[in-house]
Enzyme design. Structure first.
Site, PDB file in Angstrom:
ATOM      1  N   ARG A   1      14.011 -23.623 -30.366  1.00 48.77           N
ATOM      2  CA  ARG A   1      13.990 -24.365 -29.094  1.00 48.77           C
ATOM      3  C   ARG A   1      15.053 -25.459 -29.034  1.00 48.77           C
ATOM      4  O   ARG A   1      14.958 -26.394 -28.232  1.00 48.77           O
ATOM      5  CB  ARG A   1      12.601 -24.962 -28.828  1.00 48.77           C
ATOM      6  CG  ARG A   1      11.492 -23.927 -28.725  1.00 48.77           C
ATOM      7  CD  ARG A   1      10.162 -24.573 -28.369  1.00 48.77           C
ATOM      8  NE  ARG A   1       9.099 -23.579 -28.278  1.00 48.77           N
ATOM      9  CZ  ARG A   1       8.345 -23.194 -29.305  1.00 48.77           C
ATOM     10  NH1 ARG A   1       8.559 -23.716 -30.512  1.00 48.77           N
ATOM     11  NH2 ARG A   1       7.404 -22.295 -29.144  1.00 48.77           N
TER      12      ARG A   1
ATOM     13  N   LYS B   1      27.939 -26.719 -21.128  1.00 43.06           N
ATOM     14  CA  LYS B   1      27.567 -25.451 -20.495  1.00 43.06           C
ATOM     15  C   LYS B   1      27.864 -24.326 -21.479  1.00 43.06           C
ATOM     16  O   LYS B   1      29.016 -24.083 -21.841  1.00 43.06           O
ATOM     17  CB  LYS B   1      28.340 -25.250 -19.191  1.00 43.06           C
ATOM     18  CG  LYS B   1      27.908 -26.201 -18.091  1.00 43.06           C
ATOM     19  CD  LYS B   1      28.800 -26.119 -16.865  1.00 43.06           C
ATOM     20  CE  LYS B   1      28.504 -24.909 -16.027  1.00 43.06           C
ATOM     21  NZ  LYS B   1      29.224 -24.951 -14.728  1.00 43.06           N
TER      22      LYS B   1
ATOM     23  N   GLU C   1      44.119 -24.547 -17.765  1.00 44.39           N
ATOM     24  CA  GLU C   1      43.067 -25.544 -17.587  1.00 44.39           C
ATOM     25  C   GLU C   1      43.654 -26.954 -17.555  1.00 44.39           C
ATOM     26  O   GLU C   1      43.176 -27.816 -16.819  1.00 44.39           O
ATOM     27  CB  GLU C   1      42.019 -25.426 -18.693  1.00 44.39           C
ATOM     28  CG  GLU C   1      41.252 -24.115 -18.700  1.00 44.39           C
ATOM     29  CD  GLU C   1      40.247 -23.993 -17.558  1.00 44.39           C
ATOM     30  OE1 GLU C   1      40.041 -24.974 -16.818  1.00 44.39           O
ATOM     31  OE2 GLU C   1      39.663 -22.892 -17.403  1.00 44.39           O
TER      32      GLU C   1
ATOM     33  N   LYS D   1      37.520 -34.207 -17.867  1.00 47.07           N
ATOM     34  CA  LYS D   1      36.326 -33.364 -17.812  1.00 47.07           C
ATOM     35  C   LYS D   1      35.090 -34.151 -18.211  1.00 47.07           C
ATOM     36  O   LYS D   1      34.037 -34.049 -17.563  1.00 47.07           O
ATOM     37  CB  LYS D   1      36.466 -32.129 -18.698  1.00 47.07           C
ATOM     38  CG  LYS D   1      35.182 -31.300 -18.656  1.00 47.07           C
ATOM     39  CD  LYS D   1      35.335 -29.877 -19.081  1.00 47.07           C
ATOM     40  CE  LYS D   1      34.034 -29.104 -18.819  1.00 47.07           C
ATOM     41  NZ  LYS D   1      34.122 -27.694 -19.227  1.00 47.07           N
TER      42      LYS D   1
ATOM     43  N   GLU E   1      25.497 -30.267 -12.236  1.00 47.00           N
ATOM     44  CA  GLU E   1      26.177 -29.756 -11.049  1.00 47.00           C
ATOM     45  C   GLU E   1      25.297 -29.865  -9.802  1.00 47.00           C
ATOM     46  O   GLU E   1      25.111 -28.896  -9.060  1.00 47.00           O
ATOM     47  CB  GLU E   1      26.605 -28.302 -11.284  1.00 47.00           C
ATOM     48  CG  GLU E   1      27.803 -27.883 -10.455  1.00 47.00           C
ATOM     49  CD  GLU E   1      28.397 -26.554 -10.930  1.00 47.00           C
ATOM     50  OE1 GLU E   1      28.368 -25.612 -10.134  1.00 47.00           O
ATOM     51  OE2 GLU E   1      28.889 -26.487 -12.062  1.00 47.00           O
TER      52      GLU E   1
ATOM     53  N   ARG F   1      30.844 -31.814 -10.265  1.00 45.35           N
ATOM     54  CA  ARG F   1      31.176 -30.960 -11.405  1.00 45.35           C
ATOM     55  C   ARG F   1      31.724 -29.611 -10.948  1.00 45.35           C
ATOM     56  O   ARG F   1      32.544 -28.994 -11.644  1.00 45.35           O
ATOM     57  CB  ARG F   1      29.948 -30.761 -12.296  1.00 45.35           C
ATOM     58  CG  ARG F   1      30.258 -29.917 -13.531  1.00 45.35           C
ATOM     59  CD  ARG F   1      29.207 -29.984 -14.604  1.00 45.35           C
ATOM     60  NE  ARG F   1      29.636 -29.215 -15.773  1.00 45.35           N
ATOM     61  CZ  ARG F   1      29.102 -29.319 -16.980  1.00 45.35           C
ATOM     62  NH1 ARG F   1      28.103 -30.172 -17.189  1.00 45.35           N
ATOM     63  NH2 ARG F   1      29.561 -28.599 -17.982  1.00 45.35           N
TER      64      ARG F   1
ATOM     65  N   ASN G   1      35.752 -26.034 -11.218  1.00 41.10           N
ATOM     66  CA  ASN G   1      35.906 -24.589 -11.057  1.00 41.10           C
ATOM     67  C   ASN G   1      37.037 -24.220 -10.098  1.00 41.10           C
ATOM     68  O   ASN G   1      37.069 -23.097  -9.579  1.00 41.10           O
ATOM     69  CB  ASN G   1      34.590 -23.979 -10.577  1.00 41.10           C
ATOM     70  CG  ASN G   1      33.474 -24.163 -11.586  1.00 41.10           C
ATOM     71  OD1 ASN G   1      33.655 -23.911 -12.769  1.00 41.10           O
ATOM     72  ND2 ASN G   1      32.332 -24.644 -11.124  1.00 41.10           N
TER      73      ASN G   1
ATOM     74  N   HIS H   1      38.455 -20.768 -10.190  1.00 46.22           N
ATOM     75  CA  HIS H   1      37.587 -19.930 -11.014  1.00 46.22           C
ATOM     76  C   HIS H   1      36.825 -18.876 -10.219  1.00 46.22           C
ATOM     77  O   HIS H   1      36.483 -17.825 -10.773  1.00 46.22           O
ATOM     78  CB  HIS H   1      36.598 -20.801 -11.790  1.00 46.22           C
ATOM     79  CG  HIS H   1      37.215 -21.539 -12.934  1.00 46.22           C
ATOM     80  ND1 HIS H   1      38.300 -22.395 -12.777  1.00 46.22           N
ATOM     81  CD2 HIS H   1      36.907 -21.568 -14.255  1.00 46.22           C
ATOM     82  CE1 HIS H   1      38.614 -22.907 -13.953  1.00 46.22           C
ATOM     83  NE2 HIS H   1      37.801 -22.424 -14.862  1.00 46.22           N
TER      84      HIS H   1
ATOM     85  N   HIS I   1      36.999 -15.273 -11.803  1.00 49.57           N
ATOM     86  CA  HIS I   1      35.890 -14.467 -12.314  1.00 49.57           C
ATOM     87  C   HIS I   1      35.910 -13.051 -11.722  1.00 49.57           C
ATOM     88  O   HIS I   1      35.502 -12.091 -12.377  1.00 49.57           O
ATOM     89  CB  HIS I   1      34.557 -15.157 -12.018  1.00 49.57           C
ATOM     90  CG  HIS I   1      34.386 -16.424 -12.811  1.00 49.57           C
ATOM     91  ND1 HIS I   1      33.570 -17.451 -12.401  1.00 49.57           N
ATOM     92  CD2 HIS I   1      34.939 -16.824 -13.978  1.00 49.57           C
ATOM     93  CE1 HIS I   1      33.620 -18.429 -13.290  1.00 49.57           C
ATOM     94  NE2 HIS I   1      34.446 -18.079 -14.254  1.00 49.57           N
TER      95      HIS I   1
ATOM     96  N   HIS J   1      40.984 -15.692 -20.000  1.00 49.44           N
ATOM     97  CA  HIS J   1      40.355 -16.509 -18.957  1.00 49.44           C
ATOM     98  C   HIS J   1      41.392 -17.410 -18.289  1.00 49.44           C
ATOM     99  O   HIS J   1      41.435 -17.512 -17.054  1.00 49.44           O
ATOM    100  CB  HIS J   1      39.235 -17.352 -19.568  1.00 49.44           C
ATOM    101  CG  HIS J   1      38.592 -18.287 -18.597  1.00 49.44           C
ATOM    102  ND1 HIS J   1      37.846 -17.867 -17.516  1.00 49.44           N
ATOM    103  CD2 HIS J   1      38.594 -19.653 -18.534  1.00 49.44           C
ATOM    104  CE1 HIS J   1      37.413 -18.914 -16.830  1.00 49.44           C
ATOM    105  NE2 HIS J   1      37.852 -20.001 -17.424  1.00 49.44           N
TER     106      HIS J   1
END
Length: 359
Positions: free
Chosen positions: A110, A132, A174, A216, A226, A231, A235, A238, A242, A255
């Site tokens: 956990r 993330k 980036e 960042k 977010e 936040r 992206n 992005h 994607h 990426h």
């Protein structure tokens, strides 16, 4: 918020930094095959000399390692090694290892602490920061994951000297993104020193890494999960990227390469909505024209793919809300925003078509 350390050689300070952050000296070290070969001896020797107890895990150096199958195998390794909640995990590598390691750390017992030790420019400036972490599903990238903030992010810019040129340029996408979305002064710095940064020359590359990581971290601290839309500005490019990655089956494109092409599309969409001027569009495109992979990538992979097909692929993006794509756009260079309303598919397709022509 995670402490971000930029230091060379950073592995010589592991004991000091772990103790400072109340982390035990029992750690699971996760490499991919490449980072194990390049950095494994130095890091494992440092851990041994500094009195750590550690378990070493290695995964293939490819995007497909971010999977349930790999995670399940690693859980078994940890259980067999009697790793419990008193341990932590040190992820040594690029975005794949950082994401996979973070996912394992967030879910095993956990949740155990995660320390990120990124080895690529993309990971140092983006994926290792912010908490993330995720694995992929055949129907979409990064769809299954957690918010699990690292206790530490340890950045050693000297590791970048081992990278192939393609990986440096992928990470540079980036870096450029941060200038576009948040800091015009940094964008000017990138314009002036682009060649020095991609050549891994100091002080330019270290400054680019520090500034990118700082931007960042600041954005994440203000909007960790977010919720305010801030936040989401990380992206930029992005949503398009994607879609490109899915078309390439997550294997045939880096990426950062997809993000660079995605930013070209997002710039054109920002211009179509009259959020940026023609001069700003041209200045942004001029920066992105410095990417050596850009033209060949578009011609070989996407130039002949209909814009409608690209848009359909983009619909797998996990950032949809009520089945509607969300677009991060610019309202001036250095200032991004999350467009508040759904956009008509037609205007998005027009932006993609313009991006394909300019490439």
């Amino acid at each position: 918020m995670s402490e971000i350390i930029v230091s060379t050689p950073v592995h010589n300070r592991l004991e000091q930094l772990f103790l400072k952050h109340n982390l035990s000296k029992k750690t699971v070290v996760l490499f991919d095959e490449n980072t194990k070969e390049l950095f494994g001896r130095d890091i494992l020797t440092a851990l041994k000399n500094q009195g750590f107890t550690f378990v070493e895990l290695v995964v293939p150096a490819r995007e497909t390692s971010k999977s349930f199958r790999t995670a399940y195998r690693l859980y078994g390794n940890l259980i067999e090694a009697d790793v419990d909640r008193s341990w932590n995990l040190l992820a040594v590598g690029g975005g794949v290892v950082g994401d996979l390691g973070g996912y394992i750390a967030a879910s095993y017992y956990r949740g155990i602490p995660i320390v990120q030790l990124p080895t690529t420019l993309l990971a140092m400036t983006d994926s290792s920061i912010g908490g993330k972490v995720a694995i992929n599903h055949p129907l979409g990238k990064n769809l299954i994951g957690f918010f699990h903030m690292p206790e530490l992010v340890l950045i050693d810019p000297s590791y970048l000297k081992s990278l192939p040129e393609r990986e440096v340029y992928a990470g540079m996408a980036e870096v450029v993104k941060y200038g576009f979305i948040a800091d015009m002064e940094f964008l000017r710095y990138i314009e002036k020193h682009f060649d020095d940064i991609v050549a891994i020359k100091d002080p330019y590359v270290s400054e680019a890494v520090r500034k990118s990581a700082s931007i960042k971290a600041d954005i994440v601290e203000q909007d960790f999960k977010e919720q305010s839309g801030l936040r989401a500005t990380l992206n930029f490019g992005h949503t398009f990227a994607h879609g490109f990655e899915k078309l390439a089956d997550y294997r045939h494109i880096r990426h950062g390469e997809a993000v660079a092409v995605g930013m070209i599309c997002a710039l054109h969409l920002s211009r179509k909505l009259e959020k940026i001027s023609q001069d700003e569009l041209q200045r942004g495109l001029a920066i992105l024209s410095k990417f050596k992979f850009r033209r060949g990538l578009v011609q070989k992979r996407f130039k002949d793919i209909p814009a409608e097909t690209i848009l359909e692929s983009m619909l797998s993006d996990k950032k949809k809300v009520d089945k509607q794509l969300r677009y991060v756009l610019l309202e001036g260079l250095g200032k991004a925003y999350l467009h508040p309303e759904p956009l008509d598919d037609g205007i998005v397709i027009e932006a993609i078509e313009k991006a394909k022509k300019c490439c």
